[in-house]
Design an enzyme around this catalytic site. Structure first.
Site, PDB file in Angstrom:
ATOM      1  N   SER A 178       9.903  -3.128   6.580  1.00  0.00           N
ATOM      2  CA  SER A 178       9.792  -2.279   5.395  1.00  0.00           C
ATOM      3  C   SER A 178      10.442  -3.022   4.230  1.00  0.00           C
ATOM      4  O   SER A 178      11.593  -3.458   4.337  1.00  0.00           O
ATOM      5  CB  SER A 178      10.516  -0.951   5.629  1.00  0.00           C
ATOM      6  OG  SER A 178       9.993  -0.280   6.752  1.00  0.00           O
ATOM      7  N   CYS A 198      12.758   7.165   8.121  1.00  0.00           N
ATOM      8  CA  CYS A 198      12.524   5.763   8.461  1.00  0.00           C
ATOM      9  C   CYS A 198      13.530   5.320   9.513  1.00  0.00           C
ATOM     10  O   CYS A 198      14.731   5.593   9.388  1.00  0.00           O
ATOM     11  CB  CYS A 198      12.628   4.875   7.230  1.00  0.00           C
ATOM     12  SG  CYS A 198      12.308   3.120   7.593  1.00  0.00           S
ATOM     13  N   ASP A 220       8.140   6.304   8.455  1.00  0.00           N
ATOM     14  CA  ASP A 220       7.964   4.853   8.591  1.00  0.00           C
ATOM     15  C   ASP A 220       8.821   4.456   9.791  1.00  0.00           C
ATOM     16  O   ASP A 220      10.007   4.190   9.661  1.00  0.00           O
ATOM     17  CB  ASP A 220       8.432   4.159   7.314  1.00  0.00           C
ATOM     18  CG  ASP A 220       8.236   2.643   7.353  1.00  0.00           C
ATOM     19  OD1 ASP A 220       7.716   2.141   8.371  1.00  0.00           O
ATOM     20  OD2 ASP A 220       8.620   1.973   6.384  1.00  0.00           O
ATOM     21  N   TRP A 256       9.353   2.608  13.866  1.00  0.00           N
ATOM     22  CA  TRP A 256       8.971   1.485  14.723  1.00  0.00           C
ATOM     23  C   TRP A 256       9.613   1.620  16.090  1.00  0.00           C
ATOM     24  O   TRP A 256      10.512   2.408  16.290  1.00  0.00           O
ATOM     25  CB  TRP A 256       9.391   0.165  14.081  1.00  0.00           C
ATOM     26  CG  TRP A 256      10.856   0.078  13.799  1.00  0.00           C
ATOM     27  CD1 TRP A 256      11.842  -0.297  14.663  1.00  0.00           C
ATOM     28  CD2 TRP A 256      11.514   0.378  12.549  1.00  0.00           C
ATOM     29  NE1 TRP A 256      13.065  -0.257  14.052  1.00  0.00           N
ATOM     30  CE2 TRP A 256      12.905   0.158  12.743  1.00  0.00           C
ATOM     31  CE3 TRP A 256      11.073   0.806  11.305  1.00  0.00           C
ATOM     32  CZ2 TRP A 256      13.853   0.362  11.745  1.00  0.00           C
ATOM     33  CZ3 TRP A 256      12.015   0.993  10.310  1.00  0.00           C
ATOM     34  CH2 TRP A 256      13.384   0.774  10.529  1.00  0.00           C
TER      35      TRP A 256
END
Length: 709
Positions: free
Chosen positions: A490, A662, A707, A709
């Site tokens: 990011s 995030c 966002d 991961w």
């Protein structure tokens, strides 16, 4: 009076040249002077010829010298952009044969590999049928073409990967947007028989969302589903999931594709996939000197993407943790001035990095080949016919073995079962070959899951365990070692504040695996050790590109925003706050904003602390809430702080606020999601199902963005 006859006109060469220059250059010269020069020249014709010839030779030498010098050392100018050429679609020819189109949407190449593997086996089973493997991005130029072409398909198979927070892959994004959004589509797919196999990871909330959604819409539009949607799970062994789904598919395809003559034909011979292999041509050692020339300039293409990255120097690198921390986090800035690369706040940067030298040396030792051997790979035979049925990935540029292992080979991931079979084919020890084949077989499924997946064994560890397996280079790079993939981060800056820089915030990955191996993250280690331009002109650099994201601030700056990002999850919010500060300085009115940030200890890993306080002081951030998980009598995380602010969160959401999360998808994001559900249920006096419905509405309307991961 002196005689002026020619017999007495003998002068020195220097006097002659002086006379010539006087005649040509002296503005006070008279016609007599010109006559004098002419006379002198006539009397000294021989010398004049020698003089003019010498001057001509001298000029020629200078021209040749300058030309050769400019050829050898061309100035490093930015090359003009090559036009983006969109290939014309091949005209469809109806020759009466049955046709099957196999689509793929891939991020790392796995979906494409499965699509091509299915096509190869299907060609062997149905030799009268035409199979076509198609990249979804290349299928059609626009929405109308998608609709028209899909209606003409009679049998289609989709391999669709999902990544991040239920998002399609880059090459499937355009198709997915058209297929799921826009105008209502009529049920016009009654003639289509289809199958869908998804590639995802069960640890993520939206497991295989893209495949599931496409499967449902195809059915809703009248399509005939052949088999249930396949749910491949990369957290375990996705190859086993693909094999099981494929075996369900064959009987259905038999019904559709076998001729009447084949109806009574006994079962065909079991199919054995050929081991993929490039054709290798070894080059002269002198070719090695030109390897890096392609990176001297920008990439020369009209687009910068994963296939066409551009070179970016590391301008700044600094450690964000204090010396008291036993961990590490790097702040890094890529210089993109003059590259043509641009980005928006909230985007991701893809970084191609290199394997560590120690990893490369180990691979060279295991392969038993000379590291400086220079070679080229080809996907076709010498006569031009494609190898392996066109299933090979495009080869990388010609280079040495050391360079290839450094830049292009993934040496630390656990090898797939197909790689084990390729190693078995070139194992000189029969016992080792049998063991490799067993691990790749259905009978060895549980052992593979434990010995390979759970133990996180790398390709190099497997090769060390089976030392007699020495595949040739063409096989190693085609069937054993996957292609090294870019790492995505990011972007932690805003182009309003840093238009010529891309900032990255990266935590160092350094863990011990169950086998005792110390696993060092390839890109995070490279970033930590990189040499910035501020310290050396010979700085570190990497090929990079930007991937667009939907993680965006509201268009209206007055809309309230709630940001949750512990650790490096703060990265995109740093860009958000830079953006808001720039807007405020330009006179824009800002709505309320709250950031929930978390770290272990204020004295160790409180990254960007001074910047955060500055954002609060200058009004870009209304409130900063920090949770310390290793400071105090109890562990406190961002979700605990959210519960303490439940009433404020409810009010912000009720006022049309946006929620951004995030960070880690497997842990933090799930905990935050559950906490948000609880807050809505309690503060809104809702039952569980209505609270969940409200969360889904926030996601659907783009007000709850993640966002992860």
């Amino acid at each position: 009076m002196e005689s002026t006859s020619s017999s007495s006109m003998k002068i020195s060469p220097l006097d002659l040249m002086a006379a010539i220059f006087r005649g040509k250059m002296d503005p006070s010269s008279t016609s007599f002077a010109g006559a004098e020069v002419a006379s002198v020249i006539l009397e000294n014709r021989e010398f004049v010829m020698i003089l003019t010839t010498s001057i001509a030779v001298l000029i020629g030498c200078v021209v040749v010298f300058v030309w050769r010098r400019s050829s050898a050392q061309k100035p490093k100018l930015v090359q003009p952009l090559k036009p983006l050429v969109i290939p014309e679609p091949e005209p469809e020819v109806d020759d009466g044969s049955k046709k099957v189109t196999i689509f793929f949407g891939t991020q790392t190449g796995t979906a494409e590999g499965f699509a091509k593997a299915l096509a190869e086996e299907a060609k062997a089973r149905y030799d009268k049928v035409t199979f076509k493997v198609v990249d979804l991005d290349d299928y059609a130029a626009d929405d109308e073409a998608y609709e028209e072409k899909l209606k003409n398909e009679s049998l289609a198979i989709f391999f669709l990967a999902t990544y991040g927070d239920g998002e399609p892959t880059d090459n499937a994004a355009r198709f997915y947007k058209w297929f799921t959004e826009g105008k209502e589509k009529e049920a016009g797919l009654q003639n289509l028989h289809y199958g869908v196999f998804g590639l995802g990871n069960r640890q993520y909330e939206h497991f295989n969302k893209v495949a599931v959604v496409v499967d449902e819409i195809l059915a809703a539009q009248g399509g005939n589903r052949l088999v249930p949607v396949g749910l491949g799970d990369d957290d375990q062994c996705i190859e086993d999931d693909f094999t099981a789904w494929r075996e369900l598919m064959w009987p259905e395809l038999d019904q559709l594709l076998r001729d009447e003559d084949d109806a009574t034909t006994p079962a065909c011979t079991p199919y054995t996939a050929a081991v993929l292999e490039y054709r290798v041509v070894f080059n002269d050692a002198a070719d090695a000197s030109v390897e890096d020339k392609s990176w001297n300039n920008v990439n020369g293409h009209a687009v910068i993407d994963a296939q066409h990255p551009c070179r970016a120097n590391v301008a700044v690198r600094k450690e964000l943790h204090t010396p008291a921390s036993d961990r590490s986090c790097t702040h890094l800035e890529f210089d993109i001035a003059g590259t043509g690369l641009t980005y928006e706040t909230g985007d991701h940067v893809g970084v191609y990095c290199e394997n560590l030298s120690e990893t490369v040396e180990e691979a060279i030792s295991l392969l038993g080949l000379a590291p400086e051997v220079h070679f080229s790979l080809y996907t076709e035979k010498e006569d031009g016919t494609p190898l392996s049925g066109g299933s090979l990935l495009p080869p990388f540029p010609p280079c040495t073995l050391r360079t290839t292992l450094t830049r292009y080979a993934d040496l630390l991931s656990s090898p797939k079962k197909s790689a084990l079979l390729a190693l078995a084919a070139y194992a000189s020890d029969p016992a080792e070959a049998d063991r490799l084949r067993h691990l790749a077989s259905p009978a060895g499924k549980d052992e593979y899951a434990q010995w390979m997946v759970a133990s996180q064994r790398s390709l190099l560890e497997v090769m060390a365990e089976f030392p007699s397996a020495k595949p040739p280079l063409g096989v190693f790079f085609a069937a054993v070692a996957p292609r090294l993939q870019p790492r995505y981060y990011s972007i932690s800056s805003s182009p309003r504040m840093a238009p010529s820089r891309i900032h990255v915030t990266c935590a160092l990955v350094c863990d011990k695996t169950p086998t005792g191996r110390i696993h060092k993250g390839i890109c995070s280690t490279w970033m930590k050790n990189s040499v910035p331009l501020v310290k050396s002109d010979d700085c570190s650099w990497a090929p990079i590109f930007v991937r667009q994201s939907n993680f965006r601030l509201p268009v209206d700056s007055k809309v309230p925003i709630l940001m949750i990002g512990p650790g490096t999850g703060f990265a995109p919010f740093r860009g958000f706050l830079q953006e808001r500060l720039a807007l405020k300085e330009d006179g824009a009115e800002l709505g309320p904003s709250v950031l929930f940030f978390g770290c272990r200890n204020s004295q160790m890993d409180y990254i960007y602390e001074d910047e955060l306080n500055n954002f609060v002081e200058k009004g870009a951030l209304s409130e900063l809430v920090v949770a310390f998980s290793r400071q105090g009598p109890t562990k406190e995380y961002v979700q605990h702080k959210m519960m303490q602010k439940a009433s404020d969160i409810w009010n912000m959401i009720s006022q049309g606020g946006y929620i951004y999360v995030c960070g880690d998808a497997k842990g933090m994001a799930k905990d935050v999601h559950r906490t948000l559900h609880t807050i809505l249920q309690e503060q809104g006096s809702l039952d569980s199902s209505k609270a969940e419905s409200m969360v889904k509405n926030l996601q659907t309307n783009g007000r709850y963005l993640r966002d992860v991961w």
